[in-house]
Write a protein that holds these residues in place. Structure first.
Motif, PDB file in Angstrom:
ATOM      1  N   LEU A  82       0.811  -1.211   0.000  1.00  0.00           N
ATOM      2  CA  LEU A  82       0.000   0.000   0.000  1.00  0.00           C
ATOM      3  C   LEU A  82       0.854   1.275   0.000  1.00  0.00           C
ATOM      4  N   PRO A  83       1.965   1.340   0.759  1.00  0.00           N
ATOM      5  CA  PRO A  83       2.800   2.550   0.686  1.00  0.00           C
ATOM      6  C   PRO A  83       3.347   2.811  -0.726  1.00  0.00           C
ATOM      7  N   THR A  84       3.668   1.747  -1.450  1.00  0.00           N
ATOM      8  CA  THR A  84       4.149   1.918  -2.819  1.00  0.00           C
ATOM      9  C   THR A  84       3.024   2.395  -3.723  1.00  0.00           C
ATOM     10  N   LEU A  85       1.834   1.851  -3.555  1.00  0.00           N
ATOM     11  CA  LEU A  85       0.685   2.299  -4.339  1.00  0.00           C
ATOM     12  C   LEU A  85       0.427   3.782  -4.090  1.00  0.00           C
ATOM     13  N   ARG A  86       0.456   4.175  -2.830  1.00  0.00           N
ATOM     14  CA  ARG A  86       0.250   5.588  -2.485  1.00  0.00           C
ATOM     15  C   ARG A  86       1.301   6.463  -3.159  1.00  0.00           C
ATOM     16  N   THR A  87       2.558   6.033  -3.114  1.00  0.00           N
ATOM     17  CA  THR A  87       3.635   6.812  -3.706  1.00  0.00           C
ATOM     18  C   THR A  87       3.476   6.931  -5.208  1.00  0.00           C
ATOM     19  N   ARG A  88       3.078   5.850  -5.865  1.00  0.00           N
ATOM     20  CA  ARG A  88       2.879   5.885  -7.317  1.00  0.00           C
ATOM     21  C   ARG A  88       1.770   6.862  -7.695  1.00  0.00           C
ATOM     22  N   LEU A  89       0.707   6.899  -6.924  1.00  0.00           N
ATOM     23  CA  LEU A  89      -0.383   7.825  -7.204  1.00  0.00           C
ATOM     24  C   LEU A  89       0.061   9.266  -6.978  1.00  0.00           C
ATOM     25  N   LEU A  90       0.742   9.514  -5.895  1.00  0.00           N
ATOM     26  CA  LEU A  90       1.211  10.874  -5.607  1.00  0.00           C
ATOM     27  C   LEU A  90       2.188  11.367  -6.669  1.00  0.00           C
ATOM     28  N   THR A 158      -7.125   0.095 -12.670  1.00  0.00           N
ATOM     29  CA  THR A 158      -7.830   1.003 -13.586  1.00  0.00           C
ATOM     30  C   THR A 158      -8.577   2.080 -12.813  1.00  0.00           C
ATOM     31  N   THR A 159      -9.213   1.697 -11.715  1.00  0.00           N
ATOM     32  CA  THR A 159      -9.930   2.659 -10.876  1.00  0.00           C
ATOM     33  C   THR A 159      -8.972   3.683 -10.280  1.00  0.00           C
ATOM     34  N   ALA A 160      -7.840   3.205  -9.779  1.00  0.00           N
ATOM     35  CA  ALA A 160      -6.857   4.106  -9.167  1.00  0.00           C
ATOM     36  C   ALA A 160      -6.314   5.094 -10.184  1.00  0.00           C
ATOM     37  N   LEU A 161      -6.026   4.614 -11.388  1.00  0.00           N
ATOM     38  CA  LEU A 161      -5.497   5.503 -12.427  1.00  0.00           C
ATOM     39  C   LEU A 161      -6.562   6.511 -12.858  1.00  0.00           C
ATOM     40  N   SER A 162      -7.802   6.064 -12.953  1.00  0.00           N
ATOM     41  CA  SER A 162      -8.899   6.967 -13.326  1.00  0.00           C
ATOM     42  C   SER A 162      -9.090   8.044 -12.257  1.00  0.00           C
ATOM     43  N   PHE A 163      -9.051   7.638 -10.999  1.00  0.00           N
ATOM     44  CA  PHE A 163      -9.163   8.605  -9.902  1.00  0.00           C
ATOM     45  C   PHE A 163      -8.048   9.642  -9.982  1.00  0.00           C
ATOM     46  N   THR A 164      -6.833   9.185 -10.182  1.00  0.00           N
ATOM     47  CA  THR A 164      -5.686  10.086 -10.193  1.00  0.00           C
ATOM     48  C   THR A 164      -5.754  11.064 -11.359  1.00  0.00           C
ATOM     49  N   HIS A 165      -6.093  10.556 -12.536  1.00  0.00           N
ATOM     50  CA  HIS A 165      -6.166  11.449 -13.692  1.00  0.00           C
ATOM     51  C   HIS A 165      -7.320  12.440 -13.559  1.00  0.00           C
ATOM     52  N   GLY A 166      -8.419  12.003 -12.972  1.00  0.00           N
ATOM     53  CA  GLY A 166      -9.505  12.944 -12.714  1.00  0.00           C
ATOM     54  C   GLY A 166      -9.080  14.052 -11.779  1.00  0.00           C
ATOM     55  N   LEU A 167      -8.303  13.700 -10.768  1.00  0.00           N
ATOM     56  CA  LEU A 167      -7.800  14.691  -9.826  1.00  0.00           C
ATOM     57  C   LEU A 167      -6.814  15.640 -10.506  1.00  0.00           C
ATOM     58  N   GLU A 185      -4.553  14.570   0.714  1.00  0.00           N
ATOM     59  CA  GLU A 185      -5.672  14.122   1.549  1.00  0.00           C
ATOM     60  C   GLU A 185      -6.656  13.276   0.743  1.00  0.00           C
ATOM     61  N   LEU A 186      -6.932  13.707  -0.482  1.00  0.00           N
ATOM     62  CA  LEU A 186      -7.875  12.976  -1.324  1.00  0.00           C
ATOM     63  C   LEU A 186      -7.336  11.594  -1.702  1.00  0.00           C
ATOM     64  N   VAL A 187      -6.040  11.512  -1.970  1.00  0.00           N
ATOM     65  CA  VAL A 187      -5.427  10.209  -2.245  1.00  0.00           C
ATOM     66  C   VAL A 187      -5.556   9.311  -1.026  1.00  0.00           C
ATOM     67  N   ASP A 188      -5.266   9.861   0.150  1.00  0.00           N
ATOM     68  CA  ASP A 188      -5.372   9.053   1.367  1.00  0.00           C
ATOM     69  C   ASP A 188      -6.820   8.630   1.625  1.00  0.00           C
ATOM     70  N   ASP A 189      -7.785   9.522   1.316  1.00  0.00           N
ATOM     71  CA  ASP A 189      -9.195   9.153   1.454  1.00  0.00           C
ATOM     72  C   ASP A 189      -9.545   8.006   0.508  1.00  0.00           C
ATOM     73  N   PHE A 190      -9.042   8.098  -0.723  1.00  0.00           N
ATOM     74  CA  PHE A 190      -9.302   7.055  -1.710  1.00  0.00           C
ATOM     75  C   PHE A 190      -8.744   5.717  -1.238  1.00  0.00           C
ATOM     76  N   LEU A 191      -7.520   5.719  -0.765  1.00  0.00           N
ATOM     77  CA  LEU A 191      -6.898   4.481  -0.287  1.00  0.00           C
ATOM     78  C   LEU A 191      -7.610   3.947   0.956  1.00  0.00           C
ATOM     79  N   ALA A 192      -8.115   4.851   1.776  1.00  0.00           N
ATOM     80  CA  ALA A 192      -8.834   4.420   2.980  1.00  0.00           C
ATOM     81  C   ALA A 192     -10.092   3.645   2.625  1.00  0.00           C
TER      82      ALA A 192
END
Length: 201
Positions: A82-90, A158-167, A185-192
């Motif tokens: 999960l920390p790596t996923l968070r970092t990739r999104l950020l 796919t959902t994570a990438l869509s969320f990130t690109h929308g942001l 904060e929004l990324v952390d909310d999404f991961l939560a």
């Protein structure tokens, strides 16, 4: 290396730097042979020595954009899963002025990529690569018990990438509403929400 070859490589570097300056200031809409020549303080004829036309210029510009994206400083993940996923999104978000500039150029490239079959294919492959990286982090998170074991890895990537690109798009159009801390904060909310599903298994 012969002086002629050195001069040629130096000049090509200068041309590439000029292409990047035009992209950063005007995006793909303003990328022309004339604009690159002006950025160099040179004649259009010199630029046409390297690019036969607008298409070759765009292909080169996309290659520069990809290279600079790969070379940019990245956050270091504190652990796999999960920390790596968070970092990739950020890392995809416009959290810094440099990140804003890079994302503006990428968004501007979508139009030219969608209208050209070869460029379309290259960008589709790029997104496959991004999703594959997200899938690896998601699989690690599943194996570590950080995400539901029943989670569909491909679907979640796919959902994570869509969320990130929308942001990204929302931030570019309303930067005052989406400062860096709010994006995080929004990324952390999404991961939560993903880990909440795990808790309800």
């Amino acid at each position: 290396m012969s002086p002629a070859r050195t001069d040629h490589e130096t000049r090509r570097h200068d041309v590439s730097e000029a292409v990047w300056r035009v992209l950063a200031e005007h995006g793909f809409a303003g990328l022309t042979l004339r604009a690159v020549a002006a950025a160099m303080g040179a004649s259009t004829g010199l630029v046409t020595h390297y690019f036969a036309g607008k298409h070759e210029l765009i292909v080169h510009a996309l290659a520069i954009l990809e290279a600079r994206t790969q070379q940019r400083p990245r956050l270091k993940a504190p652990a796999i899963g999960l920390p790596t996923l968070r970092t990739r999104l950020l890392d995809m978000l416009p959290l810094t002025p440099e990140g804003v500039a890079m994302n503006r150029i990428w968004v501007g490239s979508w139009d030219v990529a969608l209208s050209d079959p070869a460029l379309f294919s290259a960008q589709a492959t790029r997104y496959e690569r991004i999703r594959a990286g997200l899938c690896t982090a998601i699989e690690d998170a599943r194996h570590r018990g950080e995400l539901p074991a029943r989670a569909d890895t491909q679907r979640l990537a796919t959902t994570a990438l869509s969320f990130t690109h929308g942001l990204v798009v929302q931030t570019l159009f309303a930067p005052e509403r989406f400062p860096a801390e709010h994006q995080i904060e929004l990324v952390d909310d999404f991961l939560a929400t993903l880990t909440t599903e795990r808790d309800h298994e």
